[in-house]
Motif scaffolding. Structure first.
Motif, PDB file in Angstrom:
ATOM      1  N   LEU A 122       6.031 -44.182 -34.590  1.00  0.00           N
ATOM      2  CA  LEU A 122       4.582 -44.001 -34.469  1.00  0.00           C
ATOM      3  C   LEU A 122       3.762 -45.027 -35.338  1.00  0.00           C
ATOM      4  N   ALA A 181       2.262 -38.428 -29.839  1.00  0.00           N
ATOM      5  CA  ALA A 181       3.655 -38.330 -29.253  1.00  0.00           C
ATOM      6  C   ALA A 181       3.613 -37.096 -28.637  1.00  0.00           C
ATOM      7  N   SER A 187       2.997 -40.494 -23.993  1.00  0.00           N
ATOM      8  CA  SER A 187       2.235 -40.343 -25.303  1.00  0.00           C
ATOM      9  C   SER A 187       0.950 -40.524 -24.736  1.00  0.00           C
TER      10      SER A 187
END
Length: 215
Positions: A122, A181, A187
């Motif tokens: 991320l 996420a 996502s």
């Protein structure tokens, strides 16, 4: 509007859906950014609707966009307008905007969906996408990271990056990008862009992104 490519081109967050040519994405974004981001909002809500925000946040009690395509909801500040997706490229599924007090500048928040992002990736994905946005909106300019931190949205892992930007003509702006996420195969993101020198305008964009919820 055209469809974005499938592999992380600027200015979209990583793994946006639906493949197509990268040069057409840049052309589409040029149209979106004309008028300092305020022309993307012209119509009512067909693919999303409004509920009320009843929590204790700065935008508590405000209407909310419930974007079923992105799987996110977020608050709408007073005076902002909404878009039903007619003027958005397909990586974006809803947006809200506001004009500056003199009709110039202004702010926008755009939501969208993307492919899977592992929690461990991320930070890298969000920082890369934020820099790509800055390079697109401010060509030949410079960007400075104001903030880069993990976050949560409705208990889901997320990451937020804030950049201050300036091009060689002196035009300045600020961007906040949060990627969430959601599940193993998707996502979502919220991108806030401010082209106003007023700190209150940046705080308002921050409040919209802070109001985000999954579902």
């Amino acid at each position: 509007m055209t469809t974005p490519p499938s592999i992380c081109p600027p200015p979209l967050p990583p793994t946006p859906p639906l493949p197509h040519g990268q040069w057409r994405t840049r052309r589409a974004w040029t149209v979106v950014t004309v008028g300092a981001l305020v022309l993307i909002l012209l119509a009512g809500g067909a693919v999303w609707w409004l509920t009320r925000d009843d929590d204790s946040s700065p935008l508590a009690g405000r209407p909310r966009v419930t974007d079923t395509a992105a799987g996110l909801s977020y608050a709408v500040p007073e005076g902002w307008k909404r878009n039903d997706g007619k003027d958005l490229i397909q990586a974006f599924t809803s947006s809200i905007t506001t004009k500056g007090p003199d009709g110039h500048g202004g702010s926008a928040v755009l939501a969208g969906r993307g492919g899977p992002v592992d929690e461990s990736a991320l930070q890298q994905r969000t920082e890369t996408a934020a820099r790509s946005n800055a390079e697109f909106f401010y060509p030949d300019g410079k960007s400075t990271v104001e903030e880069s931190r993990p976050a949560t949205v409705s208990g889901r892992s997320a990451y937020t990056v804030v950049l201050s930007t300036r091009d060689d003509s002196g035009r300045a702006g600020r961007m906040r990008l949060t990627i969430v996420a959601q599940t193993g195969d998707r996502s979502a993101f919220l991108l806030g862009v401010t082209e106003s020198p007023e700190p209150a305008d940046s705080r308002e964009v921050d409040a919209v992104l802070a109001s985000a919820a999954v579902g």
